[in-house]
Design an enzyme around this catalytic site. Structure first.
Site, PDB file in Angstrom:
ATOM      1  N   ARG A  99      29.864  64.197 -15.573  1.00  0.00           N
ATOM      2  CA  ARG A  99      30.862  65.119 -16.137  1.00  0.00           C
ATOM      3  C   ARG A  99      30.792  66.526 -15.579  1.00  0.00           C
ATOM      4  O   ARG A  99      31.487  67.410 -16.054  1.00  0.00           O
ATOM      5  CB  ARG A  99      30.744  65.126 -17.659  1.00  0.00           C
ATOM      6  CG  ARG A  99      30.928  63.737 -18.243  1.00  0.00           C
ATOM      7  CD  ARG A  99      31.118  63.705 -19.744  1.00  0.00           C
ATOM      8  NE  ARG A  99      31.523  62.375 -20.145  1.00  0.00           N
ATOM      9  CZ  ARG A  99      30.693  61.419 -20.583  1.00  0.00           C
ATOM     10  NH1 ARG A  99      29.412  61.658 -20.708  1.00  0.00           N
ATOM     11  NH2 ARG A  99      31.153  60.224 -20.883  1.00  0.00           N
ATOM     12  N   THR A 157      24.530  62.224 -17.951  1.00  0.00           N
ATOM     13  CA  THR A 157      25.862  62.334 -17.358  1.00  0.00           C
ATOM     14  C   THR A 157      26.550  63.671 -17.644  1.00  0.00           C
ATOM     15  O   THR A 157      27.565  63.980 -17.019  1.00  0.00           O
ATOM     16  CB  THR A 157      26.775  61.218 -17.908  1.00  0.00           C
ATOM     17  OG1 THR A 157      26.760  61.265 -19.326  1.00  0.00           O
ATOM     18  CG2 THR A 157      26.318  59.849 -17.452  1.00  0.00           C
ATOM     19  N   SER A 190      21.090  60.902 -22.612  1.00  0.00           N
ATOM     20  CA  SER A 190      22.030  59.836 -22.957  1.00  0.00           C
ATOM     21  C   SER A 190      21.231  58.564 -23.241  1.00  0.00           C
ATOM     22  O   SER A 190      20.093  58.439 -22.814  1.00  0.00           O
ATOM     23  CB  SER A 190      22.985  59.566 -21.794  1.00  0.00           C
ATOM     24  OG  SER A 190      23.624  60.750 -21.369  1.00  0.00           O
ATOM     25  N   GLY A 224      22.134  56.431 -26.420  1.00  0.00           N
ATOM     26  CA  GLY A 224      22.129  56.200 -27.861  1.00  0.00           C
ATOM     27  C   GLY A 224      22.296  54.765 -28.301  1.00  0.00           C
ATOM     28  O   GLY A 224      22.068  54.446 -29.466  1.00  0.00           O
ATOM     29  N   GLU A 225      22.687  53.890 -27.391  1.00  0.00           N
ATOM     30  CA  GLU A 225      22.853  52.477 -27.741  1.00  0.00           C
ATOM     31  C   GLU A 225      21.576  51.676 -27.449  1.00  0.00           C
ATOM     32  O   GLU A 225      21.558  50.449 -27.540  1.00  0.00           O
ATOM     33  CB  GLU A 225      24.034  51.890 -26.966  1.00  0.00           C
ATOM     34  CG  GLU A 225      25.365  52.094 -27.666  1.00  0.00           C
ATOM     35  CD  GLU A 225      25.682  53.529 -28.059  1.00  0.00           C
ATOM     36  OE1 GLU A 225      25.827  54.379 -27.161  1.00  0.00           O
ATOM     37  OE2 GLU A 225      25.770  53.811 -29.265  1.00  0.00           O
ATOM     38  N   TRP A 227      24.109  63.440 -25.701  1.00  0.00           N
ATOM     39  CA  TRP A 227      24.601  63.011 -24.387  1.00  0.00           C
ATOM     40  C   TRP A 227      25.772  63.813 -23.842  1.00  0.00           C
ATOM     41  O   TRP A 227      26.170  63.594 -22.697  1.00  0.00           O
ATOM     42  CB  TRP A 227      24.941  61.524 -24.403  1.00  0.00           C
ATOM     43  CG  TRP A 227      25.979  61.082 -25.391  1.00  0.00           C
ATOM     44  CD1 TRP A 227      25.761  60.609 -26.647  1.00  0.00           C
ATOM     45  CD2 TRP A 227      27.395  61.032 -25.191  1.00  0.00           C
ATOM     46  NE1 TRP A 227      26.948  60.278 -27.248  1.00  0.00           N
ATOM     47  CE2 TRP A 227      27.966  60.523 -26.377  1.00  0.00           C
ATOM     48  CE3 TRP A 227      28.246  61.363 -24.131  1.00  0.00           C
ATOM     49  CZ2 TRP A 227      29.342  60.342 -26.538  1.00  0.00           C
ATOM     50  CZ3 TRP A 227      29.613  61.192 -24.286  1.00  0.00           C
ATOM     51  CH2 TRP A 227      30.144  60.680 -25.477  1.00  0.00           C
ATOM     52  N   ASP A 236      29.322  54.117 -35.528  1.00  0.00           N
ATOM     53  CA  ASP A 236      29.122  54.754 -34.219  1.00  0.00           C
ATOM     54  C   ASP A 236      29.937  56.031 -34.080  1.00  0.00           C
ATOM     55  O   ASP A 236      30.469  56.333 -33.018  1.00  0.00           O
ATOM     56  CB  ASP A 236      29.436  53.794 -33.062  1.00  0.00           C
ATOM     57  CG  ASP A 236      28.969  54.364 -31.721  1.00  0.00           C
ATOM     58  OD1 ASP A 236      27.950  55.067 -31.710  1.00  0.00           O
ATOM     59  OD2 ASP A 236      29.643  54.127 -30.702  1.00  0.00           O
ATOM     60  N   ARG A 285      34.292  62.449 -33.712  1.00  0.00           N
ATOM     61  CA  ARG A 285      34.628  61.029 -33.553  1.00  0.00           C
ATOM     62  C   ARG A 285      35.167  60.445 -34.856  1.00  0.00           C
ATOM     63  O   ARG A 285      36.004  59.533 -34.853  1.00  0.00           O
ATOM     64  CB  ARG A 285      33.369  60.259 -33.133  1.00  0.00           C
ATOM     65  CG  ARG A 285      32.946  60.427 -31.686  1.00  0.00           C
ATOM     66  CD  ARG A 285      33.391  59.277 -30.821  1.00  0.00           C
ATOM     67  NE  ARG A 285      32.546  58.114 -30.909  1.00  0.00           N
ATOM     68  CZ  ARG A 285      31.517  57.837 -30.107  1.00  0.00           C
ATOM     69  NH1 ARG A 285      31.195  58.677 -29.138  1.00  0.00           N
ATOM     70  NH2 ARG A 285      30.830  56.722 -30.232  1.00  0.00           N
TER      71      ARG A 285
HETATM   72 CA    CA Z   1      27.078  55.988 -29.777  1.00  0.00          CA
END
Ligand code: CA
Length: 592
Positions: free
Chosen positions: A134, A178, A193, A195-196, A255, A324, A348
């Site tokens: 990014r 990123t 980054s 988080g999953e 992230w 999420d 989100r």
């Molecule tokens: Ca997530």
């Protein structure tokens, strides 16, 4: 993952760097003044507050229809993947990052390549959501960016030679990076980054000159930060809002990087979902007593002291998060129409929040997408009013213990707004928010942590809410939450927004159109087909007395990978990788 061989042509330089002294150095003052010094763009967000507002008005509502390409630059490479970068412009050079952790230096007058750096990515990197980058950061005589193997690289900005390269975290455990770094007082600050994958979110500050770590701040309670190599303080209070050992793999990925509020000397970072997604595994028993299942500081915004990494304040957008709803979206400092210093962030979870800049305290929240059903609203303390029947069910309560009750939740996990940055106009006082109208079927499943493996405990299918559009660019009044105008787009919006004193709002669409809208009415004034989907971030700057606009085109990102029924709707879109610059031809500009 294909092994990448570095195509770095070290030192292949260069014609066309006529301007700019040989010893030009980006200073703290350059970073501080990025919004007002319009001949360069040296920060992510066109200012460390990330307002993405330019005082330039040479291109305006009257003449934007005459905007034409000046030059374009292809990123090349065997694979064209999502291009989410924001260009930087300094000393006659444009710097852009590309998919697969590449960085390019381009002659900003001619569009010719000066040098290219390709990170040597190892086998087994674990990017969750496409191989994007990014953007970079620039300071002194170096240019910096994060790579998919969770490293940060400092390059000589003239030659592309590596000056230092540091490990942020272990990519084998699911970490990557990123986001564009942010630089404050000689410190280069990054998040993590992943988080999953059951990682632990952290913010790290290094000496930009040497890369030596100055402080770290883990964002999940119970973990201990560092300052100059020594343990500093614990984040939060151990087991206050997390049961047992769940905090050790508690997620909260930082992230998307952060903003810097110079007026309060505060770094503001967001934190992602708590891990795993299945919220029932993170509760201290139901009914949840005294907010003990809130899982601090996941799905939150944190105000951090840049000098030592101490947390000044926190605001949790989604306690006991179960959909999420990462809390990472950018937090923009601004002064509202009453003269009050505020932050704004579009989460989100579908709510647009206004916070107090002194202490992060809640001021107001407004829904900015349709049909939100996981919460009925936000109470006066800033806490969501949960609709418990729209929380995905507990697998342990099912007959076979394998799948909890499926619910249809709005917004989808990709969010009312995802990473794609909004813009704030100092001219109109409005925020221009790239949002999406979608929901999801979501259910929970049993899961246990395993290093380097997905740690979700959930399944999902994203669905559009409306037949004719998903994307929705909205002009939002931060005093009232009123939507002043809306532009509806068939495909989901995944690119950044920029606004200018010329009365324009720029953004791009997955269908490939780079568009300019009237900031007061939303009328579309200009559009250009870039050849691939736009998921990048536009900029504008002044050069030789003319105003330029640039954006990268190259479809990809999380939507085609994770978008369920929505992904099918956009799978006709072609990938690409072209940086476009635009200007108004000088004779036409003069004639206006
Ligand atoms: Ca997530």
């Amino acid at each position: 993952m294909k092994r990448f061989i570095s195509a770095l042509g070290a030192g292949l330089l260069v014609s066309g760097l006529a301007t700019g002294g040989a010893d030009a150095q980006v200073t703290e003052a350059d970073l501080r003044d990025d919004q007002t010094v319009t001949t360069q763009v040296v920060t992510n967000g066109m200012g460390r507050h990330q307002q993405r507002y330019s005082p330039l008005d040479m291109i305006n509502t009257e003449n934007v229809g005459r905007l034409v390409p000046a030059w374009a630059f292809s990123l090349g490479g065997e694979k064209q993947r999502g291009q989410e970068t924001q260009p930087l412009v300094y000393d006659g050079v444009m710097y852009i990052t590309g998919s697969y952790s590449r960085l390019y230096a381009i002659d900003v007058k001619t569009g010719e390549e000066i040098w290219q750096y390709d990170a040597r990515l190892p086998e087994g990197i674990l990017p969750c959501c496409d191989v994007v980058n990014r953007g970079a950061a620039i300071y002194g005589d170096m240019i910096y960016f994060g790579t998919l193997d969770a490293r940060i690289v400092a390059l000589d900005r003239k030659t592309g030679d590596v000056v230092w390269r540091k490990k942020i975290a272990d990519y084998k455990a699911g970490y990557s990076y990123t986001a564009a770094p942010v630089i404050v007082n000689g410190l280069i600050v990054t998040g993590v980054s992943g988080g999953e994958f059951g990682i632990v979110g952290e913010v790290q500050a290094r000496d930009a000159e040497t890369g030596e770590m100055v402080w770290t701040r883990p964002v999940i309670e119970g973990h201990v930060g560092t300052f100059k190599g020594e343990p500093s303080t614990m984040t939060g209070t151990l087991n206050a809002t997390w049961p047992g050992d769940m905090w050790k793999t508690g997620g909260g990925a930082t992230w998307l990087g952060g903003t810097y509020d110079i007026d309060t000397d505060t770094l503001v970072f967001g934190t992602g979902n708590p891990a795993p997604w299945n919220s029932h595994l993170r509760n201290a028993g139901e009914p949840v007593p005294d907010n003990a299942g809130d899982n601090l500081y996941a799905a939150s915004r944190l105000g951090i002291d840049p000098a030592n990494g101490e947390i000044k304040w926190h605001f949790q957008t989604t306690p006991r998060e179960g959909w999420d709803f990462d809390g990472v979206n950018e937090v923009i400092p601004f002064v509202d129409a009453n003269g009050d210093r505020r932050y704004a962030t579009a989460d989100r979870n579908g709510f647009f929040y206004v916070l107090n800049r002194e202490d992060g305290a809640f001021v107001a929240a407004y829904p900015f997408v349709e049909q939100i059903n996981w919460a009925s609203g936000i109470d006066e303390t800033g806490r969501p009013q949960f609709v418990e029947e729209n929380r995905p069910g507990d697998p342990a309560a099912s007959t076979d213990g394998q799948k909890g009750e499926t619910v249809f939740a709005v917004p989808s996990f990709l969010g009312g707004k995802n990473w794609q940055p909004m813009a704030y106009s100092q001219k109109t006082g409005l925020f221009y928010v790239p949002s999406n109208e979608w929901g999801m079927d979501i259910w929970n499943e049993p899961v246990t942590y395993k290093k380097g493996a997905a740690y979700l405990g959930s399944g999902f299918t994203i669905k559009p809410l409306f037949e004719d559009y998903i994307g929705s660019l909205k002009a939002i009044d931060p005093l009232t939450g009123e939507v002043k105008w809306e532009y509806k787009n068939n495909a989901p919006l995944w690119g950044g927004v920029m606004t200018t004193a010329g009365g324009l709002v720029f953004t791009g669409t997955p269908e490939g159109h780079f568009k300019a809208f009237d900031d007061e009415t939303g009328e579309e004034l200009w559009s250009f087909q870039t050849g691939s989907g736009i998921v990048g971030q536009p900029i504008t700057w002044e050069m030789d007395g003319e105003q330029y606009v640039a954006v990268i085109s190259g479809w990809g990102g999380a939507v085609p990978l994770w978008g369920g029924e929505v992904a099918k709707k956009v799978n006709y879109l072609n990938q690409g990788g072209l940086l476009w610059t635009f200007k108004i031809p000088s004779q036409l500009s003069a004639a206006n």
